[in-house]
Design a protein around this motif. Structure first.
Motif, PDB file in Angstrom:
ATOM      1  N   PRO A  95       0.816  -1.228   0.000  1.00 44.81           N
ATOM      2  CA  PRO A  95       0.000   0.000   0.000  1.00 44.81           C
ATOM      3  C   PRO A  95       0.845   1.271   0.000  1.00 44.81           C
ATOM      4  O   PRO A  95       0.534   2.237  -0.713  1.00 44.81           O
ATOM      5  CB  PRO A  95      -0.815  -0.126   1.298  1.00 44.81           C
ATOM      6  N   ALA A  96       1.935   1.288   0.781  1.00 48.55           N
ATOM      7  CA  ALA A  96       2.804   2.462   0.812  1.00 48.55           C
ATOM      8  C   ALA A  96       3.507   2.648  -0.521  1.00 48.55           C
ATOM      9  O   ALA A  96       3.701   3.787  -0.983  1.00 48.55           O
ATOM     10  CB  ALA A  96       3.829   2.322   1.933  1.00 48.55           C
ATOM     11  N   ALA A  97       3.872   1.540  -1.161  1.00 50.18           N
ATOM     12  CA  ALA A  97       4.535   1.616  -2.462  1.00 50.18           C
ATOM     13  C   ALA A  97       3.592   2.209  -3.512  1.00 50.18           C
ATOM     14  O   ALA A  97       3.997   3.063  -4.320  1.00 50.18           O
ATOM     15  CB  ALA A  97       4.993   0.227  -2.893  1.00 50.18           C
ATOM     16  N   LEU A  98       2.353   1.776  -3.516  1.00 52.22           N
ATOM     17  CA  LEU A  98       1.385   2.297  -4.481  1.00 52.22           C
ATOM     18  C   LEU A  98       1.079   3.772  -4.215  1.00 52.22           C
ATOM     19  O   LEU A  98       0.894   4.554  -5.154  1.00 52.22           O
ATOM     20  CB  LEU A  98       0.111   1.467  -4.435  1.00 52.22           C
ATOM     21  N   LEU A 157      -0.805   9.357 -11.317  1.00 53.11           N
ATOM     22  CA  LEU A 157      -1.751   8.385 -11.858  1.00 53.11           C
ATOM     23  C   LEU A 157      -2.562   7.776 -10.718  1.00 53.11           C
ATOM     24  O   LEU A 157      -2.085   7.684  -9.588  1.00 53.11           O
ATOM     25  CB  LEU A 157      -1.014   7.274 -12.607  1.00 53.11           C
ATOM     26  N   VAL A 158      -3.780   7.373 -11.035  1.00 53.02           N
ATOM     27  CA  VAL A 158      -4.649   6.746 -10.039  1.00 53.02           C
ATOM     28  C   VAL A 158      -4.605   5.233 -10.228  1.00 53.02           C
ATOM     29  O   VAL A 158      -4.873   4.730 -11.324  1.00 53.02           O
ATOM     30  CB  VAL A 158      -6.099   7.249 -10.172  1.00 53.02           C
ATOM     31  N   VAL A 159      -4.262   4.537  -9.172  1.00 55.63           N
ATOM     32  CA  VAL A 159      -4.141   3.082  -9.214  1.00 55.63           C
ATOM     33  C   VAL A 159      -5.431   2.437  -8.718  1.00 55.63           C
ATOM     34  O   VAL A 159      -5.931   2.775  -7.643  1.00 55.63           O
ATOM     35  CB  VAL A 159      -2.965   2.601  -8.353  1.00 55.63           C
ATOM     36  N   LYS A 160      -5.943   1.502  -9.496  1.00 54.84           N
ATOM     37  CA  LYS A 160      -7.109   0.734  -9.081  1.00 54.84           C
ATOM     38  C   LYS A 160      -6.663  -0.655  -8.667  1.00 54.84           C
ATOM     39  O   LYS A 160      -5.856  -1.284  -9.350  1.00 54.84           O
ATOM     40  CB  LYS A 160      -8.127   0.630 -10.232  1.00 54.84           C
TER      41      LYS A 160
END
Length: 229
Positions: free
Chosen positions: A81-84, A93-96
């Protein structure tokens, strides 16, 4: 028209394990298509994977290749989660997050760490120790195992590119983002190797079913009984 289905399941749950059973997934792409060296026997990892996939198809039960966890994989899970979040901040960018993607025509699947713009791109996250993170920083290209994992994901999801992310918060340069956009030739070569392995899995499954038929056929015969007394 898309040839894959998205499954809204949490990764590493019983439902997720079941979806992966009998399929070639990104985590084993390297073992699946790595050919034998000239004049040598087939790699043990490839042979074992083929049997495990066949066994999963026959029994419907996921095999241990999906449940192995050590300190490094646990670290990766905790830091993902911290990496994303760091990736989103760096790239805007938005990660899904998606649990699992299965191919509609082939027994293959993929568990993306992140999806960008409705599968325009993918994100593969690693959270290595400092020494390995430094290796990733120094290498001009993505490691072959990670490259094939990303290539597998792009084949399943039809994505155009994949960002390889290495995140090590206790290192002076904590974040590495390296985009991989495979050529048409790379995609074709991978697909050919993958289809060859899938055909081998089909043959392995057929052979396993024949062996089980033979075992059941002799299970209650007198000769078989005498052999096992």
């Amino acid at each position: 028209m898309r040839q894959f289905s998205v499954h809204d399941v949490e990764q590493r749950t019983p439902e997720w394990f079941t979806l992966r059973a009998g399929r070639v997934t990104g985590s084993v792409a390297y073992e699946a298509i790595t050919p034998r060296k000239k004049g040598s026997d087939e790699l043990a990892a490839r042979r074992d994977l083929r049997f495990q996939i066949a066994l999963e198809r026959v029994t419907g039960v996921p095999q241990p290749r999906y449940v192995f966890e050590n300190a490094d994989t646990k670290r990766g899970k905790e830091l993902e989660p911290a990496a994303l979040a760091a990736y989103e901040q760096q790239t805007a960018l938005v990660v899904k997050r998606i649990g699992f993607v299965s191919h509609d025509m082939l027994p293959i699947g993929y568990s993306p760490d992140g999806v960008i713009d409705d599968f325009m791109g993918l994100v593969e996250v690693k959270a290595p120790r400092p020494r390995m993170h430094l290796d990733y920083l120094e290498q001009p290209q993505i490691h072959e195992k990670h490259r094939l994992q990303a290539l597998h994901g792009m084949f399943v999801t039809e994505a155009s590119w994949c960002d390889f992310v290495s995140f090590c918060p206790d290192f002076p340069i904590p974040l590495l983002i390296r985009r991989y956009t495979p050529t048409t030739q790379e995609r074709l070569v991978y697909e050919m190797a993958l289809r060859i392995f899938l055909e081998e899995c089909d043959k392995e499954e057929a052979a396993l079913r024949e062996r089980l038929v033979r075992v059941r056929g002799c299970e209650f015969t007198s000769d078989c009984h005498r052999r096992f007394i």
